[in-house]
Write an enzyme that holds these catalytic residues in place. Sequence first.
Site, PDB file in Angstrom:
ATOM      1  N   PRO A 158      48.622  44.642  44.056  1.00 53.20           N
ATOM      2  CG  PRO A 158      49.784  46.064  45.508  1.00 53.20           C
ATOM      3  CD  PRO A 158      49.376  45.915  44.071  1.00 53.20           C
ATOM      4  CE1 TYR A 159      40.047  45.399  44.976  1.00 51.03           C
ATOM      5  CE2 TYR A 159      40.289  44.349  42.829  1.00 51.03           C
ATOM      6  CZ  TYR A 159      39.490  44.757  43.884  1.00 51.03           C
ATOM      7  OH  TYR A 159      38.132  44.517  43.842  1.00 51.03           O
TER       8      TYR A 159
END
Length: 255
Positions: A158-159
Amino acid sequence: MNSDLLSGRIVLITGASSGIGAAAAHVFAREGATVVLTARREERLAALTAELREKGARAAYVVGDVSVARDAARAVEFAVAEYGRLDSAFNNAGIGGDRTPLHLMSDDVYDTVMDTNVRGVFNCLRYEITAMLEQSGGGTIVNNSSVGGLVSIPAAAPYIASKHAVIGFTRAAADEYAKQGIRVNAVAPGTTRTEITADWFGRNPGLEDLANSLTPQGRTAAPEEIAEAAAWLLSDRCPFLTGTVLPVDGGFVNR
C-alpha cells in the site's frame, strides 16, 4: 534583488513535526519564507515554531490531521487569515506501512496508509488550490512522493501504491491548473533519515545497508537534502517546470 529562493512567500508545510517536514521549515525560513506548519503533534510543532522565531523567522502552526478534510481546510484558512494569502505549499505528510506480505496484509494497514498518503494530498490540494485561485496570483505546490512512487522498493505494497498515487495527483493538478498560474511538482526521495525509515531499519536489520548498496552514492540522505530540492521547485527559479517528479535519491532510480 533578494537572492533568497522563497523571499516573501507564505508557505504551508504539512507533516512538519519531524523529518523532512521539520527540515523544510528550517530551509524555507532560511530562504526567506514565512512558514505555516501543520501536523498532529502539537508539542513538537510548538517547539519547532519557537525555535524558528528565535532565529528571526516568521512562523506559526496549526494542529491537524491532513487525512481529515476539515483539518486540511483549517490549515489553509489559518495561513490566509494570519498572513493574508497562501503562495506555496509542501504537501509532505505521509506514513509508512508494515512490511507484511501483500497476501497477509490487513485492511487497517491499507486504510491507514492510503488515508494519510493519498487522501491527505487530495484534501490539501483542494483547499490550497482554492486559496490560490481566489487570490488570482497563482502559486506553487510540491507533493512529497518517494522513489517508491517510481519503482518498487522493499516496503509495504500500500505504501508503494500510495506514492504512485501522489505522482498521479501531481500530474493531474499540474495539467488542470497550469493556465491559472499554479505549478505543481513532486519530489521523490530515496533513502532518507526520517521516522519512517528509522522504523523500517530498526525492525529489519541490514535493510539500511541493502538500500545503500543499491544507491550509487552509497548513503542515506539527510532530510535537509530533500527540503532543499523542494525549496527550489517552490521558487520562481524554475517557472517553466510543472508536472515533474524530481528524484532526490543519490542515483537510485538510475540503477
